[in-house]
Motif scaffolding. Structure first.
Motif, PDB file in Angstrom:
ATOM      1  N   THR A 158       5.673  23.610  -8.016  1.00 47.03           N
ATOM      2  CA  THR A 158       5.498  22.951  -6.718  1.00 47.03           C
ATOM      3  C   THR A 158       4.957  21.538  -6.892  1.00 47.03           C
ATOM      4  OG1 THR A 158       5.098  25.089  -5.671  1.00 47.03           O
ATOM      5  CG2 THR A 158       4.348  23.135  -4.471  1.00 47.03           C
ATOM      6  N   ILE A 159       3.976  21.388  -7.749  1.00 41.84           N
ATOM      7  CA  ILE A 159       3.398  20.066  -7.994  1.00 41.84           C
ATOM      8  C   ILE A 159       4.426  19.156  -8.656  1.00 41.84           C
ATOM      9  CG2 ILE A 159       1.583  18.799  -9.194  1.00 41.84           C
ATOM     10  CD1 ILE A 159      -0.132  21.401  -8.929  1.00 41.84           C
ATOM     11  N   ALA A 160       5.222  19.691  -9.574  1.00 44.40           N
ATOM     12  CA  ALA A 160       6.264  18.896 -10.243  1.00 44.40           C
ATOM     13  C   ALA A 160       7.319  18.446  -9.230  1.00 44.40           C
ATOM     14  CB  ALA A 160       6.912  19.694 -11.367  1.00 44.40           C
ATOM     15  N   PHE A 161       7.704  19.345  -8.318  1.00 41.64           N
ATOM     16  CA  PHE A 161       8.659  18.967  -7.265  1.00 41.64           C
ATOM     17  C   PHE A 161       8.051  17.895  -6.353  1.00 41.64           C
ATOM     18  CE2 PHE A 161      10.882  23.056  -8.125  1.00 41.64           C
ATOM     19  CZ  PHE A 161      12.153  22.542  -8.305  1.00 41.64           C
ATOM     20  N   ALA A 162       6.772  18.023  -6.053  1.00 37.94           N
ATOM     21  CA  ALA A 162       6.109  17.005  -5.225  1.00 37.94           C
ATOM     22  C   ALA A 162       6.120  15.657  -5.939  1.00 37.94           C
ATOM     23  CB  ALA A 162       4.678  17.434  -4.902  1.00 37.94           C
ATOM     24  N   SER A 163       5.876  15.667  -7.239  1.00 38.20           N
ATOM     25  CA  SER A 163       5.908  14.437  -8.018  1.00 38.20           C
ATOM     26  C   SER A 163       7.303  13.803  -7.973  1.00 38.20           C
ATOM     27  CB  SER A 163       5.495  14.725  -9.465  1.00 38.20           C
ATOM     28  OG  SER A 163       5.543  13.562 -10.238  1.00 38.20           O
ATOM     29  N   ALA A 164       8.339  14.633  -8.116  1.00 38.11           N
ATOM     30  CA  ALA A 164       9.717  14.130  -8.030  1.00 38.11           C
ATOM     31  C   ALA A 164       9.990  13.560  -6.638  1.00 38.11           C
ATOM     32  CB  ALA A 164      10.710  15.249  -8.350  1.00 38.11           C
ATOM     33  N   LEU A 204       0.802  -1.224   0.000  1.00 38.68           N
ATOM     34  CA  LEU A 204       0.000   0.000   0.000  1.00 38.68           C
ATOM     35  C   LEU A 204       0.841   1.284   0.000  1.00 38.68           C
ATOM     36  CD1 LEU A 204      -2.853   1.086  -0.143  1.00 38.68           C
ATOM     37  CD2 LEU A 204      -2.915   1.054   2.358  1.00 38.68           C
ATOM     38  N   PRO A 205       1.904   1.389   0.811  1.00 42.00           N
ATOM     39  CA  PRO A 205       2.709   2.622   0.732  1.00 42.00           C
ATOM     40  C   PRO A 205       3.306   2.855  -0.655  1.00 42.00           C
ATOM     41  CG  PRO A 205       3.264   1.391   2.712  1.00 42.00           C
ATOM     42  CD  PRO A 205       2.364   0.514   1.890  1.00 42.00           C
ATOM     43  N   LEU A 206       3.747   1.778  -1.303  1.00 40.28           N
ATOM     44  CA  LEU A 206       4.299   1.916  -2.651  1.00 40.28           C
ATOM     45  C   LEU A 206       3.221   2.386  -3.622  1.00 40.28           C
ATOM     46  CD1 LEU A 206       6.512  -1.298  -2.910  1.00 40.28           C
ATOM     47  CD2 LEU A 206       7.237   1.046  -2.432  1.00 40.28           C
ATOM     48  N   VAL A 207       2.020   1.835  -3.482  1.00 41.74           N
ATOM     49  CA  VAL A 207       0.909   2.212  -4.353  1.00 41.74           C
ATOM     50  C   VAL A 207       0.556   3.683  -4.154  1.00 41.74           C
ATOM     51  CG1 VAL A 207      -1.548   1.832  -4.798  1.00 41.74           C
ATOM     52  CG2 VAL A 207      -0.007  -0.117  -4.562  1.00 41.74           C
ATOM     53  N   LEU A 208       0.518   4.127  -2.914  1.00 40.20           N
ATOM     54  CA  LEU A 208       0.195   5.535  -2.638  1.00 40.20           C
ATOM     55  C   LEU A 208       1.253   6.472  -3.224  1.00 40.20           C
ATOM     56  CD1 LEU A 208      -1.112   5.233   1.033  1.00 40.20           C
ATOM     57  CD2 LEU A 208      -2.459   5.554  -1.061  1.00 40.20           C
ATOM     58  N   SER A 217      -4.760   0.789  -6.672  1.00 41.17           N
ATOM     59  CA  SER A 217      -4.812   2.175  -7.165  1.00 41.17           C
ATOM     60  C   SER A 217      -6.203   2.594  -7.594  1.00 41.17           C
ATOM     61  CB  SER A 217      -3.876   2.344  -8.367  1.00 41.17           C
ATOM     62  OG  SER A 217      -2.550   2.169  -8.000  1.00 41.17           O
ATOM     63  N   LEU A 218      -6.970   1.656  -8.085  1.00 42.67           N
ATOM     64  CA  LEU A 218      -8.267   1.977  -8.675  1.00 42.67           C
ATOM     65  C   LEU A 218      -9.170   2.824  -7.778  1.00 42.67           C
ATOM     66  CD1 LEU A 218      -9.462   1.558 -11.424  1.00 42.67           C
ATOM     67  CD2 LEU A 218     -10.469  -0.562 -10.636  1.00 42.67           C
ATOM     68  N   GLY A 236      -0.265  11.223 -10.238  1.00 38.28           N
ATOM     69  CA  GLY A 236      -1.206  12.338 -10.126  1.00 38.28           C
ATOM     70  C   GLY A 236      -0.500  13.680 -10.179  1.00 38.28           C
ATOM     71  N   GLY A 237       0.628  13.770  -9.485  1.00 35.17           N
ATOM     72  CA  GLY A 237       1.413  15.004  -9.514  1.00 35.17           C
ATOM     73  C   GLY A 237       1.906  15.323 -10.913  1.00 35.17           C
ATOM     74  N   ALA A 238       2.333  14.293 -11.622  1.00 36.53           N
ATOM     75  CA  ALA A 238       2.811  14.501 -12.993  1.00 36.53           C
ATOM     76  C   ALA A 238       1.694  15.064 -13.872  1.00 36.53           C
ATOM     77  CB  ALA A 238       3.322  13.184 -13.567  1.00 36.53           C
ATOM     78  N   LEU A 239       0.535  14.445 -13.808  1.00 35.65           N
ATOM     79  CA  LEU A 239      -0.578  14.905 -14.646  1.00 35.65           C
ATOM     80  C   LEU A 239      -1.034  16.310 -14.264  1.00 35.65           C
ATOM     81  CD1 LEU A 239      -2.592  11.577 -14.859  1.00 35.65           C
ATOM     82  CD2 LEU A 239      -1.157  12.619 -16.637  1.00 35.65           C
ATOM     83  N   MET A 240      -1.111  16.579 -12.965  1.00 35.11           N
ATOM     84  CA  MET A 240      -1.540  17.912 -12.527  1.00 35.11           C
ATOM     85  C   MET A 240      -0.506  18.976 -12.904  1.00 35.11           C
ATOM     86  SD  MET A 240      -3.357  16.847  -8.887  1.00 35.11           S
ATOM     87  CE  MET A 240      -2.540  18.089  -8.015  1.00 35.11           C
ATOM     88  N   SER A 241       0.763  18.624 -12.790  1.00 31.48           N
ATOM     89  CA  SER A 241       1.817  19.574 -13.135  1.00 31.48           C
ATOM     90  C   SER A 241       1.815  19.879 -14.625  1.00 31.48           C
ATOM     91  CB  SER A 241       3.172  19.008 -12.717  1.00 31.48           C
ATOM     92  OG  SER A 241       4.209  19.859 -13.120  1.00 31.48           O
ATOM     93  N   LEU A 242       1.608  18.832 -15.435  1.00 31.09           N
ATOM     94  CA  LEU A 242       1.640  19.027 -16.886  1.00 31.09           C
ATOM     95  C   LEU A 242       0.478  19.879 -17.391  1.00 31.09           C
ATOM     96  CD1 LEU A 242       2.899  15.530 -17.976  1.00 31.09           C
ATOM     97  CD2 LEU A 242       4.068  17.718 -18.327  1.00 31.09           C
ATOM     98  N   ARG A 243      -0.536  20.066 -16.560  1.00 31.52           N
ATOM     99  CA  ARG A 243      -1.623  20.983 -16.929  1.00 31.52           C
ATOM    100  C   ARG A 243      -1.191  22.438 -16.780  1.00 31.52           C
ATOM    101  NH1 ARG A 243      -7.074  19.041 -14.043  1.00 31.52           N
ATOM    102  NH2 ARG A 243      -8.134  19.266 -16.026  1.00 31.52           N
TER     103      ARG A 243
END
Length: 171
Positions: free
Chosen positions: A111-117, A32-36, A149-150, A43-50
């Motif tokens: 910020t979102i991109a850094f969070a994703s990293a 579960l921690p790995l999945v999260l 993840s679903l 999610g961070g990647a997609l939100m950042s790319l917007r």
């Protein structure tokens, strides 16, 4: 993507191409921690790319190895191999120079991109440190990740309004 992963893995199991053991609650808890972290990264990647251009996002994501090396240096109290450190620093420096070309600076996007990293680096460190995925084959890991993840992804899609956009696109 997650539904497709589940369908493909179960289809391959049915065709006896892969051997999949039944899902175990204890392994779900271990993974579960790995999945999260995986979902946080995705999610961070997609939100950042917007919000930021792809080259900018790519530049920020190139900081992930530097985060991993930094954490390992602190935890192990030992500097990494000088060749590895030099290579990572050169890649990061090149990415930072390339990133200076972004004239449309968006603080939230960065910020979102850094969070994703950060999520990706934490994922990599956790996999290396705990070995939670050990004893689970690639197909099983894909199945566990997809099943776990679903619910999170469906909740995210519902909360950010993407459900309505998808409905409009298909109907």
């Amino acid at each position: 993507q997650m539904v497709t992963g589940i369908v493909v893995v179960l289809g391959l199991k049915r065709l006896q191409v892969v051997d999949i053991r039944p899902l175990e609650m204890s392994k779900c808890i271990d993974l579960l921690p790995l999945v999260l972290l995986y979902n946080g990264n995705a999610g961070g990647a997609l939100m950042s790319l917007r919000r930021v251009p792809v080259p900018v996002y790519s530049t920020v994501k190139r900081l992930t190895p530097m985060i991993v090396l930094g954490v390992k240096t602190v935890v192990n109290r030992k500097l990494p191999n000088p060749r590895v450190l030099t290579a990572v620093v050169m890649v990061v420096a090149g990415c930072v120079v390339a990133g200076f070309g972004d004239l449309s600076f968006d603080a939230a996007g960065y910020t979102i991109a850094f969070a994703s990293a950060f999520f990706q680096a934490t994922y990599l460190l956790l996999v290396e440190h705990t070995g939670a995925e050990k004893g689970v084959g690639s197909a099983e890991l894909l199945l566990y990740n997809s099943v776990l993840s679903l619910p999170f992804l469906l909740a995210l899609v519902g909360l950010n309004g993407e459900v309505y956009k998808a409905r409009e696109a298909f109907w």
